[in-house]
Motif scaffolding. Structure first.
Motif, mmCIF file in Angstrom:
data_model
loop_
_atom_site.group_PDB
_atom_site.id
_atom_site.type_symbol
_atom_site.label_atom_id
_atom_site.label_comp_id
_atom_site.label_asym_id
_atom_site.label_seq_id
_atom_site.Cartn_x
_atom_site.Cartn_y
_atom_site.Cartn_z
ATOM 1 N N ILE A 88 0.827 -1.203 0.000
ATOM 2 C CA ILE A 88 0.000 0.000 0.000
ATOM 3 C C ILE A 88 0.864 1.257 0.000
ATOM 4 C CG2 ILE A 88 -1.660 1.352 1.351
ATOM 5 C CD1 ILE A 88 -2.817 -1.323 2.341
ATOM 6 N N VAL A 89 1.857 1.301 0.894
ATOM 7 C CA VAL A 89 2.714 2.481 1.001
ATOM 8 C C VAL A 89 3.586 2.641 -0.245
ATOM 9 C CG1 VAL A 89 4.620 3.540 2.289
ATOM 10 C CG2 VAL A 89 2.716 2.486 3.513
ATOM 11 N N GLY A 90 4.141 1.521 -0.738
ATOM 12 C CA GLY A 90 5.007 1.580 -1.913
ATOM 13 C C GLY A 90 4.296 2.140 -3.133
ATOM 14 N N TRP A 91 3.124 1.595 -3.432
ATOM 15 C CA TRP A 91 2.396 2.062 -4.613
ATOM 16 C C TRP A 91 1.756 3.440 -4.393
ATOM 17 C CZ3 TRP A 91 3.385 0.515 -9.201
ATOM 18 C CH2 TRP A 91 3.851 -0.781 -9.415
ATOM 19 N N THR A 92 1.461 3.781 -3.126
ATOM 20 C CA THR A 92 0.966 5.129 -2.834
ATOM 21 C C THR A 92 2.078 6.146 -3.050
ATOM 22 O OG1 THR A 92 -0.669 4.337 -1.232
ATOM 23 C CG2 THR A 92 -0.012 6.638 -1.051
ATOM 24 N N TYR A 93 3.294 5.779 -2.638
ATOM 25 C CA TYR A 93 4.420 6.693 -2.858
ATOM 26 C C TYR A 93 4.697 6.847 -4.348
ATOM 27 C CZ TYR A 93 8.809 9.088 -1.926
ATOM 28 O OH TYR A 93 9.805 10.039 -1.876
ATOM 29 N N TRP A 94 4.520 5.787 -5.079
ATOM 30 C CA TRP A 94 4.654 5.845 -6.540
ATOM 31 C C TRP A 94 3.612 6.819 -7.106
ATOM 32 C CZ3 TRP A 94 1.198 4.533 -10.474
ATOM 33 C CH2 TRP A 94 1.747 4.410 -11.755
ATOM 34 N N SER A 365 -1.537 11.863 -0.112
ATOM 35 C CA SER A 365 -0.744 10.635 -0.145
ATOM 36 C C SER A 365 0.626 10.826 0.499
ATOM 37 C CB SER A 365 -0.586 10.160 -1.595
ATOM 38 O OG SER A 365 -1.850 9.926 -2.182
ATOM 39 N N PHE A 366 1.254 11.967 0.231
ATOM 40 C CA PHE A 366 2.553 12.232 0.853
ATOM 41 C C PHE A 366 2.425 12.252 2.375
ATOM 42 C CE2 PHE A 366 4.434 13.905 -3.168
ATOM 43 C CZ PHE A 366 5.680 13.283 -3.064
ATOM 44 N N VAL A 367 1.408 12.961 2.885
ATOM 45 C CA VAL A 367 1.211 13.035 4.337
ATOM 46 C C VAL A 367 0.952 11.641 4.904
ATOM 47 C CG1 VAL A 367 -0.237 13.972 6.175
ATOM 48 C CG2 VAL A 367 0.399 15.415 4.240
ATOM 49 N N PHE A 368 0.168 10.843 4.193
ATOM 50 C CA PHE A 368 -0.108 9.462 4.609
ATOM 51 C C PHE A 368 1.194 8.663 4.711
ATOM 52 C CE2 PHE A 368 -0.664 5.075 3.055
ATOM 53 C CZ PHE A 368 -1.473 4.554 4.053
ATOM 54 N N VAL A 369 2.040 8.767 3.700
ATOM 55 C CA VAL A 369 3.319 8.037 3.699
ATOM 56 C C VAL A 369 4.193 8.505 4.861
ATOM 57 C CG1 VAL A 369 5.480 7.678 2.425
ATOM 58 C CG2 VAL A 369 3.284 7.523 1.231
ATOM 59 N N PHE A 406 0.484 16.066 14.418
ATOM 60 C CA PHE A 406 0.446 17.247 13.557
ATOM 61 C C PHE A 406 0.011 16.881 12.140
ATOM 62 C CE2 PHE A 406 2.664 19.827 10.332
ATOM 63 C CZ PHE A 406 2.073 21.059 10.579
ATOM 64 N N PHE A 407 0.592 15.811 11.586
ATOM 65 C CA PHE A 407 0.242 15.410 10.223
ATOM 66 C C PHE A 407 -1.203 14.905 10.142
ATOM 67 C CE2 PHE A 407 4.993 14.800 9.485
ATOM 68 C CZ PHE A 407 5.093 15.974 8.771
ATOM 69 N N LEU A 408 -1.688 14.256 11.206
ATOM 70 C CA LEU A 408 -3.100 13.855 11.238
ATOM 71 C C LEU A 408 -4.000 15.090 11.239
ATOM 72 C CD1 LEU A 408 -3.018 10.893 13.808
ATOM 73 C CD2 LEU A 408 -3.527 10.738 11.360
ATOM 74 N N LEU A 409 -3.573 16.136 11.956
ATOM 75 C CA LEU A 409 -4.325 17.395 11.965
ATOM 76 C C LEU A 409 -4.394 17.992 10.567
ATOM 77 C CD1 LEU A 409 -5.692 19.794 13.401
ATOM 78 C CD2 LEU A 409 -3.400 20.720 13.836
ATOM 79 N N VAL A 410 -3.305 17.910 9.807
ATOM 80 C CA VAL A 410 -3.287 18.423 8.432
ATOM 81 C C VAL A 410 -4.315 17.682 7.581
ATOM 82 C CG1 VAL A 410 -1.912 18.628 6.319
ATOM 83 C CG2 VAL A 410 -0.898 19.220 8.528
ATOM 84 N N LEU A 411 -4.414 16.351 7.751
ATOM 85 C CA LEU A 411 -5.408 15.577 7.004
ATOM 86 C C LEU A 411 -6.827 16.017 7.373
ATOM 87 C CD1 LEU A 411 -3.927 11.944 7.081
ATOM 88 C CD2 LEU A 411 -3.883 13.589 5.209
ATOM 89 N N VAL A 412 -7.054 16.306 8.654
ATOM 90 C CA VAL A 412 -8.371 16.793 9.092
ATOM 91 C C VAL A 412 -8.676 18.142 8.439
ATOM 92 C CG1 VAL A 412 -9.712 17.609 11.070
ATOM 93 C CG2 VAL A 412 -8.324 15.535 11.273
ATOM 94 N N LEU A 413 -7.669 19.021 8.387
ATOM 95 C CA LEU A 413 -7.853 20.333 7.763
ATOM 96 C C LEU A 413 -8.188 20.195 6.281
ATOM 97 C CD1 LEU A 413 -4.891 22.299 9.419
ATOM 98 C CD2 LEU A 413 -7.342 22.574 9.894
ATOM 99 N N LEU A 414 -7.612 19.205 5.618
ATOM 100 C CA LEU A 414 -7.904 18.967 4.204
ATOM 101 C C LEU A 414 -9.365 18.587 4.005
ATOM 102 C CD1 LEU A 414 -4.690 16.975 3.197
ATOM 103 C CD2 LEU A 414 -5.353 19.200 2.299
ATOM 104 N N ALA A 415 -9.945 17.916 5.006
ATOM 105 C CA ALA A 415 -11.351 17.498 4.907
ATOM 106 C C ALA A 415 -12.300 18.681 4.999
ATOM 107 C CB ALA A 415 -11.653 16.479 6.004
ATOM 108 N N PHE A 416 -11.845 19.788 5.597
ATOM 109 C CA PHE A 416 -12.713 20.960 5.765
ATOM 110 C C PHE A 416 -12.651 21.906 4.574
ATOM 111 C CE2 PHE A 416 -12.583 19.616 10.181
ATOM 112 C CZ PHE A 416 -13.875 19.875 10.595
ATOM 113 N N ALA A 417 -11.695 21.700 3.678
ATOM 114 C CA ALA A 417 -11.590 22.556 2.493
ATOM 115 C C ALA A 417 -12.269 21.862 1.312
ATOM 116 C CB ALA A 417 -10.123 22.830 2.175
#
Length: 449
Positions: A88-94, A365-369, A406-417
């Motif tokens: 999952i991570v390998g192909w997501t990074y791709w 995807s970058f934040v997830f990785v 912090f990175f989880l917070l960024v993902l939450v912020l993405l959901a509000f935009a």
């Protein structure tokens, strides 16, 4: 028997790749919209995001140096989270790099039209992909040399802005009808003109500017002296962030009132044009073109090495693990470059909104990785509590926990935009599809074995 890559990247190459990874088109073009959201507080946003990116890179550095037999941080995902997460991570990074490069490659055709208005965009895309593929096929040293030149151009452009801005500040010059003074940081609604909410809203764009910063972690398998070069490249990250991001934003905020910086063009163009440099637009256009080419070059390198690692670990076709007599993963390179060109062809037929979504997917995807790599580092530390490792993560475990939060917070912020909510949804579907695909195809292959 696994194929092995050549250790041909020098100390200079590693340093310049690290610098290039820290400077993207997000700074040259995307900073305008981030400034509109946060005002002068954008300086603080880059400082905070940069600090957490530094901790993330320290975690990656300690992981890599704990076992130099592994050629990529993707292999640590396999060890600490299992085969499915590696897939999952390998192909997501791709996907991260393919989608970023797709946007930059498409943009390169637009940038070149500044000088060649009648040049078809597909011709630009074809020529760039073929040229960068040729450089990467020569040797990893050729890739390192090309990326070094790209990085040098970006660095010179930012240094020129900072030096010019500091000079204007010292002499209190008048630019665009406004005096260049420190007071501009607070004169137009204060340092937080949009409040804390504005600062938070700017973080997704700020994080986008940092995407690719982790790429130096992919060079470990091809670096001549990783034990010395990687720590040096990572430890100088705070200096690079302080100089390139915080420094450039500081002088921009002093030169121009934040609310007069538009999002339709690069803030860099506005500054140099305001000073009276007539060639400003052309110069910055060249720099942005260089940044786009750098992103495409990095994409071809990083995606090919990711696919190479996946193929060696039976997470992709074994044919993609083939290397030539110069220890270059030739099939993986052709596959990634070919996919990149296919994406540009699709751009010709699909509406532009698709690519806005894909750019958002890349950020998610970058934040997830990054989060997954931090989890791997946490597990590594828990399993090796009594061992003295190399390049230890400072303030562990607090640094890992706070950085992941912090990175989880960024993902939450993405959901509000609204502009990134669709990207977040697409990314979730992508992760689910990869998990199912891994179970149906790769998992069954391992069961047979």
């Amino acid at each position: 028997m696994k194929s092995e890559l050549s250790r041909a990247l020098t100390h200079r190459h590693v340093q310049m790749i690290a610098i290039g990874g820290a400077i993207g088109t997000g700074l040259f073009l995307g900073s305008g919209s981030a400034i509109q959201k946060a005002g002068p507080a954008i300086i603080l946003a880059y400082l905070i995001a940069g600090l957490f990116c530094f901790f993330m890179m320290r975690a990656i550095g300690e992981l890599i140096l704990s076992d130099l037999n592994k050629t990529s941080f993707i292999e640590f995902v396999r060890e600490y989270l299992g085969v499915r997460w590696e897939f999952i991570v390998g192909w997501t990074y791709w996907l991260c790099w393919e989608s970023l490069a797709m946007a930059d490659l498409t943009a390169s055709g637009i940038y070149l039209r500044y000088w060649f208005p009648n040049l078809p965009q597909w011709v630009t895309a074809l020529v760039i992909v073929l040229l960068l593929l040729a450089f990467n096929l020569l040797s990893v040293g050729a890739f390192g040399e090309l990326e070094s030149w790209f990085s040098s151009i970006k660095v010179l452009a930012i240094l020129a802005l900072i030096v010019t801005g500091l000079f204007l500040l010292v002499v209190k010059a008048n630019v665009g009808g406004h005096q260049v003074v420190l007071a501009n940081l607070v004169n137009y609604g204060g340092f937080f003109p949009q409040g804390i909410g504005g600062l938070m809203a700017a973080f997704p764009m700020v994080i986008f500017a940092f995407t690719g910063i982790e790429m130096v972690g992919l060079t470990s398998g091809e670096t001549a002296n990783p034990k010395a070069d990687l720590p040096r490249a990572i430890n100088t990250l705070p200096l690079r962030i302080g100089l390139f991001y915080v420094g450039s934003m500081f002088v921009l905020m002093c030169i121009y009132p934040w609310n007069q910086i538009t999002t339709s063009s690069s803030p860099f163009v506005q500054v140099f044009s305001g000073i009276g440099i007539k060639m400003a637009a052309g110069i910055i256009n060249f720099v942005v073109l260089t940044a786009a080419l750098s992103a495409c070059n990095s994409a071809i390198f990083s995606t090919s090495r990711t696919v190479f690692v996946l193929a060696n670990n039976q997470q992709a076709s074994v044919k993609l693990a083939k290397i030539n007599n110069r220890s270059v993963p030739v099939n993986a390179l052709i596959f990634s470059a070919g996919t990149l060109f296919l994406a540009v062809v699709l751009n010709y037929f699909l509406p532009a909104v698709i690519f806005e979504v894909i750019s958002g997917v890349a950020t998610v995807s970058f934040v997830f990785v990054w989060i997954i790599l931090l989890v791997c580092h946490y597990r590594y530390k828990c399993q090796h509590q009594n061992q003295d490792g190399i390049f230890l993560m400072p303030f562990f475990p607090a640094s890992d926990i706070v950085t992941i939060s912090f990175f989880l917070l960024v993902l939450v912020l993405l959901a509000f935009a609204q502009s990134t909510l669709m990207s977040l949804a697409f990314a979730v579907l992508w992760f689910i599809a990869l998990a199912v695909l891994q179970k149906l195809i790769v998992g069954r292959k391992h069961e047979i074995r």
